[in-house]
Write an enzyme that holds these catalytic residues in place. Structure first.
Site, PDB file in Angstrom:
ATOM      1  N   GLU A  99      10.647  -3.389  -2.610  1.00  0.00           N
ATOM      2  CA  GLU A  99      11.322  -3.899  -1.431  1.00  0.00           C
ATOM      3  C   GLU A  99      12.625  -4.600  -1.803  1.00  0.00           C
ATOM      4  O   GLU A  99      12.668  -5.406  -2.725  1.00  0.00           O
ATOM      5  CB  GLU A  99      10.430  -4.893  -0.683  1.00  0.00           C
ATOM      6  CG  GLU A  99       9.084  -4.316  -0.263  1.00  0.00           C
ATOM      7  CD  GLU A  99       8.165  -5.366   0.327  1.00  0.00           C
ATOM      8  OE1 GLU A  99       8.599  -6.540   0.455  1.00  0.00           O
ATOM      9  OE2 GLU A  99       7.016  -5.039   0.664  1.00  0.00           O
ATOM     10  N   HIS A 144      -1.705  -9.490  11.415  1.00  0.00           N
ATOM     11  CA  HIS A 144      -0.284  -9.221  11.181  1.00  0.00           C
ATOM     12  C   HIS A 144      -0.137  -7.742  10.840  1.00  0.00           C
ATOM     13  O   HIS A 144      -0.603  -7.302   9.792  1.00  0.00           O
ATOM     14  CB  HIS A 144       0.207 -10.094  10.024  1.00  0.00           C
ATOM     15  CG  HIS A 144       1.688 -10.079   9.828  1.00  0.00           C
ATOM     16  ND1 HIS A 144       2.486 -11.164  10.096  1.00  0.00           N
ATOM     17  CD2 HIS A 144       2.526  -9.105   9.406  1.00  0.00           C
ATOM     18  CE1 HIS A 144       3.740 -10.865   9.826  1.00  0.00           C
ATOM     19  NE2 HIS A 144       3.787  -9.621   9.402  1.00  0.00           N
ATOM     20  N   HIS A 147       1.328 -10.622  -0.541  1.00  0.00           N
ATOM     21  CA  HIS A 147       0.937  -9.233  -0.719  1.00  0.00           C
ATOM     22  C   HIS A 147       1.517  -8.634  -1.991  1.00  0.00           C
ATOM     23  O   HIS A 147       2.499  -9.116  -2.555  1.00  0.00           O
ATOM     24  CB  HIS A 147       1.349  -8.383   0.488  1.00  0.00           C
ATOM     25  CG  HIS A 147       2.820  -8.411   0.805  1.00  0.00           C
ATOM     26  ND1 HIS A 147       3.461  -9.504   1.332  1.00  0.00           N
ATOM     27  CD2 HIS A 147       3.776  -7.454   0.685  1.00  0.00           C
ATOM     28  CE1 HIS A 147       4.733  -9.240   1.521  1.00  0.00           C
ATOM     29  NE2 HIS A 147       4.956  -8.000   1.126  1.00  0.00           N
ATOM     30  N   HIS A 172      11.854  -7.339  -4.622  1.00  0.00           N
ATOM     31  CA  HIS A 172      10.463  -7.502  -5.031  1.00  0.00           C
ATOM     32  C   HIS A 172       9.946  -6.113  -5.389  1.00  0.00           C
ATOM     33  O   HIS A 172       9.724  -5.277  -4.505  1.00  0.00           O
ATOM     34  CB  HIS A 172       9.632  -8.120  -3.904  1.00  0.00           C
ATOM     35  CG  HIS A 172      10.150  -9.433  -3.417  1.00  0.00           C
ATOM     36  ND1 HIS A 172      10.466  -9.672  -2.093  1.00  0.00           N
ATOM     37  CD2 HIS A 172      10.427 -10.574  -4.081  1.00  0.00           C
ATOM     38  CE1 HIS A 172      10.899 -10.918  -1.966  1.00  0.00           C
ATOM     39  NE2 HIS A 172      10.890 -11.479  -3.157  1.00  0.00           N
ATOM     40  N   HIS A 228       4.482 -11.388  -3.787  1.00  0.00           N
ATOM     41  CA  HIS A 228       5.490 -12.145  -3.057  1.00  0.00           C
ATOM     42  C   HIS A 228       4.937 -12.496  -1.689  1.00  0.00           C
ATOM     43  O   HIS A 228       3.855 -12.059  -1.307  1.00  0.00           O
ATOM     44  CB  HIS A 228       6.812 -11.379  -2.950  1.00  0.00           C
ATOM     45  CG  HIS A 228       6.701  -9.998  -2.407  1.00  0.00           C
ATOM     46  ND1 HIS A 228       6.156  -8.943  -3.113  1.00  0.00           N
ATOM     47  CD2 HIS A 228       7.051  -9.465  -1.211  1.00  0.00           C
ATOM     48  CE1 HIS A 228       6.193  -7.842  -2.401  1.00  0.00           C
ATOM     49  NE2 HIS A 228       6.720  -8.127  -1.215  1.00  0.00           N
TER      50      HIS A 228
END
Length: 440
Positions: free
Chosen positions: A342, A293, A336, A366, A372
């Site tokens: 964020e 990813h 992560h 976050h 999260h």
């Protein structure tokens, strides 16, 4: 009221644009002649320092019916909703390590225009030092009419979620719908009309360096957002006398001043500092075709750099419709913790990491180093999914990402729309650890 079919745009991010609403209004050869055509006043608008490097320097020469100094004195702005607009720093509201999320705020029943419809949920940095951002939502049901606004604290990145906006600015008009964004430079005067009667969306107030296109690096000459897809207005003006109000946000305080004419009286302009819009559907998404990813930085549309290379004051990142084809890969965002803080919003559809509880018009925060990731049900589903090529469609999420911790406003912490049980979306994550028997 103007619709998109009546408006014309110039294209090219950061280009030196020139446009006139009356033929011959733009001086030729000199920006500041002894006498401008038609008795206009020359007025320079600079949104960077005079001595900023050429490739970063942003300024526009405007030729207007009256100079901006023709106005009354400022006095404190009076509003029926004091305290809903906040500006960094928030000394009495330390940044929380907890993950936060809000349901969509409703469109008001009482008349409320774009400015009075602002609600601040999070801020960081310091507007007076020109560092950091403010994160707001707007909910409106009426036009600004006789009122105009400019923001001295920062550049405005406006993300409509519901209802179109018609932005009437000093440099011209921009019609913006959900799925597009609108950027208004620090200091530009504007007025917002609501062609559909109501509107809701997000605002990121950028106190720092003006937004620019990120470098493509190894991606090469193509991909991400292309310069040609950014639309700038053509000159349009009002020669209108009357009783008007100019509202400004300056060092976190709202002020108002009276005007006897419309400030949207620029007949011609030339330069590279002006409002612009961008259709997010034109973003050329880059993704993996093998495994793993990739980091969300591959979805960065615009960035405001900080003094630390590679670490942004603000990144505007989107998660648009796209193909997912990675092999042997957990496809939603993994769990992560990272140095960036964020703030996520959802324009339409369902975000792949949060299939329940995160609705269009909602918002989450976050902060840096706070863990999260996908909710429990999404984790179980993605872990067992058959990994065939999959089209992520009808979904558009975005992220305001900043190197500075986000402080939540007192209103945001106490709002009825705040999901007090947000953390429970991870409570169902089970222990799967097991070792094979010894000797097996």
């Amino acid at each position: 009221m103007s619709g998109p079919e009546t408006l014309h745009y110039q294209t090219g991010f950061g280009n030196e644009h020139e446009t006139e609403a009356a033929q011959g209004a733009l001086p030729q050869g000199r920006f500041n002649p002894q006498k401008a055509p038609y008795g206009l006043y020359a007025e320079q608008f600079s949104s960077t320092a005079f001595t900023a490097p050429r490739h970063l320097n942003r300024r526009t020469w405007t030729y207007r019916i009256r100079p901006s100094v023709v106005m009354g004195d400022y006095e404190p702005y009076r509003t029926e909703q004091p305290g809903l607009i906040c500006t960094g720093p928030l000394h009495d509201s330390p940044p929380p390590p907890n993950s936060l999320r809000w349901d969509p705020f409703p469109i008001p029943e009482e008349p409320q225009d774009f400015i009075d419809g602002w609600i601040t949920l999070a801020v960081n940095g310091d507007a007076r030092l020109q560092v950091g951002i403010g994160v707001h939502i707007y909910c409106a049901n009426s036009n600004m009419d006789q009122r105009f606004f400019y923001n001295a604290d920062g550049e405005l990145l406006i993300v409509p979620q519901q209802g179109a906006l018609l932005a009437l600015t000093e440099m011209g008009r921009l019609y913006v719908t959900p799925g597009e964004i609108l950027v208004i430079p620090r200091g530009v005067k504007f007025q917002i009309e609501l062609p559909e009667g109501t509107a809701r969306g997000y605002i990121c107030e950028n106190y720092g360096a003006p937004l620019e296109l990120p470098e493509r690096g190894p991606v090469g000459a193509n991909g991400f957002a292309n310069n040609r897809d950014f639309c700038y207005p053509t000159a349009w003006y009002e020669d209108k006398d009357g009783s008007f109000l100019l509202v400004t946000k300056f060092a976190g305080v709202l002020y108002q001043a009276t005007l006897e004419h419309s400030p949207l009286d620029v007949v011609a302009w030339v330069g590279n500092s002006a409002p612009y819009k961008y259709d997010l559907a034109r973003f050329n998404t880059i993704n993996t075709v093998s495994y793993d990813h990739p980091d969300p930085s591959i979805f960065t549309v615009l960035t405001s750099p900080s003094d630390r290379p590679g670490t942004a004051n603000l990144d505007f990142v989107i998660f648009p419709p796209r193909w997912m084809v990675a092999e042997d890969t957990f496809r939603p965002p993994w769990f992560h913790r990272n140095v960036m803080s964020e703030c996520m919003g959802l324009i339409q559809g369902v975000y792949d990491a949060k299939e329940a509880g995160f609705e269009p018009g909602g918002l989450s925060v976050h902060n840096c180093m706070s863990p999260h990731g996908p909710e429990a049900e999404v984790f179980e589903k993605a872990s067992a999914a058959v990994l065939a090529p999959e089209r992520y469609k009808n979904s558009l999420a975005f992220m305001f990402e900043s190197r500075y911790m986000l402080a939540t406003t007192p209103f945001g912490l106490g709002a009825l729309k705040r999901q007090k049980d947000y953390v429970t979306c991870w409570k169902g994550l089970k222990k799967h650890f097991s070792l094979p028997p010894q000797g097996a």
